[in-house]
Motif scaffolding. Structure first.
Motif, short mmCIF file in Angstrom:
data_model
loop_
_atom_site.label_atom_id
_atom_site.label_comp_id
_atom_site.label_asym_id
_atom_site.label_seq_id
_atom_site.Cartn_x
_atom_site.Cartn_y
_atom_site.Cartn_z
N LEU A 1 0.73 -1.41 0.00
CA LEU A 1 0.07 0.01 0.00
C LEU A 1 0.98 1.13 0.04
CD1 LEU A 1 -2.80 -1.10 2.28
CD2 LEU A 1 -2.97 -0.82 0.15
N GLU A 2 2.00 1.15 0.65
CA GLU A 2 2.71 2.53 0.67
C GLU A 2 3.62 2.48 -0.89
OE1 GLU A 2 5.21 5.55 2.02
OE2 GLU A 2 3.63 4.84 2.49
N ALA A 3 3.76 1.57 -1.32
CA ALA A 3 4.29 1.73 -2.84
C ALA A 3 3.34 2.31 -3.79
CB ALA A 3 4.49 0.05 -3.24
N PHE A 4 2.17 1.66 -3.81
CA PHE A 4 1.04 2.27 -4.32
C PHE A 4 0.71 4.06 -4.07
CE2 PHE A 4 -1.06 -2.18 -4.15
CZ PHE A 4 -0.39 -2.60 -5.67
N ARG A 5 0.69 4.10 -2.81
CA ARG A 5 0.69 5.69 -2.22
C ARG A 5 1.87 6.38 -3.04
NH1 ARG A 5 2.65 9.33 0.83
NH2 ARG A 5 4.51 7.98 1.60
#
Length: 272
Positions: A78-82
């Motif tokens: 999720l951090e990568a997508f953010r």
């Protein structure tokens, strides 16, 4: 974790990038295709560190999110997508991929937000439209689900998921004749076990036992390892008071991996 199929971003020509960056991107793509997730993660991180200002990193971050999801590193995914969206906030690919991870986590409201936004960016996308219809159906938004599946059927008339979605909507509305028609159309396009099982249950509920039995036979012939068809056959046996045969099919379904709670719903244990 819910099995989901992601969109791996295709990279545009990287003419301004260094040869080393290009090589890392190519290697990461090869690792992804071979499902070597750990190697893919390490290679993507190397590329991101090498050229942190490259706009193409938004796509690398999307792929990194997918890779980390497959590794079970959900928070990191999720951090990568953010981070990817901080570079390319209008990327429907990143939002679609993030919605799949959120669905796998059971965070359906957040996934719905991403699906809504990606469809605002491009209303012709099929998977987001299909998944939003399913989430709306699960939330009892029958009208919203029907709208999504109807639009999906217009965008892609050969989409079996659109037909099966409309079948489930029709069932919820009590329109059993329409539901059967849609199930028939879905199976004619793509005969998958889940849709055939749903049609079997509908036929049983309508008392069409002979048709359901033939559907079950075909399902077992085509997918002998799928437990649902043995469960359905056992359920049909129980309805016909053939309890011994029902218990045999119950055991087969369990041996083939059926969820014991679902089996118990259809074939409850008899108390002595």
């Amino acid at each position: 974790m819910l099995a989901v199929a992601f969109i791996f971003a295709a990279y545009p020509p990287l003419t301004a990038s260094s040869p080393r960056y290009l090589a890392l991107v190519d290697s990461a793509d090869n690792y992804i295709k071979r499902e070597r997730w750990t190697d893919a993660e390490q290679t993507l991180l190397s590329a991101l560190r090498l050229e942190p200002g490259n706009f193409t990193n938004s796509l690398l971050l999307s792929n990194l999110g997918v890779v980390r999801t497959n590794l079970g590193k959900m928070d990191d995914a999720l951090e990568a997508f953010r981070l990817g969206l901080s570079i390319a906030p209008r990327s429907s690919v990143i939002r679609t991929n993030r919605s799949r991870t959120l669905i796998a986590l059971g965070r359906y409201d957040e996934a719905m937000t991403d699906l809504n936004e990606t469809l605002e960016i491009d209303s012709t996308q099929t998977w987001p439209r299909q998944m939003r219809g399913l989430l709306r159906l699960a939330a009892d938004d029958i009208d919203g689900a029907e709208k999504d599946f109807t639009v999906l059927s217009r965008i892609d008339p050969s989409n079996a998921s659109a037909m099966s979605g409309l079948a489930r909507v029709a069932e919820r509305k009590g329109q059993t004749t329409e539901a059967l028609k849609y199930y028939d159309e879905a199976i004619a396009i793509d005969d998958d076990p889940e849709t055939r099982f749903s049609r079997i249950l509908l036929k049983i509920s309508l008392g069409k036992y002979s048709e359901a039995s033939e559907d079950i036979r075909k399902g077992i012939d085509k997918w002998p390892q799928v437990p649902d068809f043995y469960l359905a056959r056992g359920y049909l046996h129980r309805l016909n008071y053939r309890n011994r045969e029902a218990e045999i099919d119950k055991k087969i379904a369990l041996d083939k991996g059926a969820d014991p709670q679902i089996v118990e719903q259809f074939l409850p244990s008899t108390r002595r």
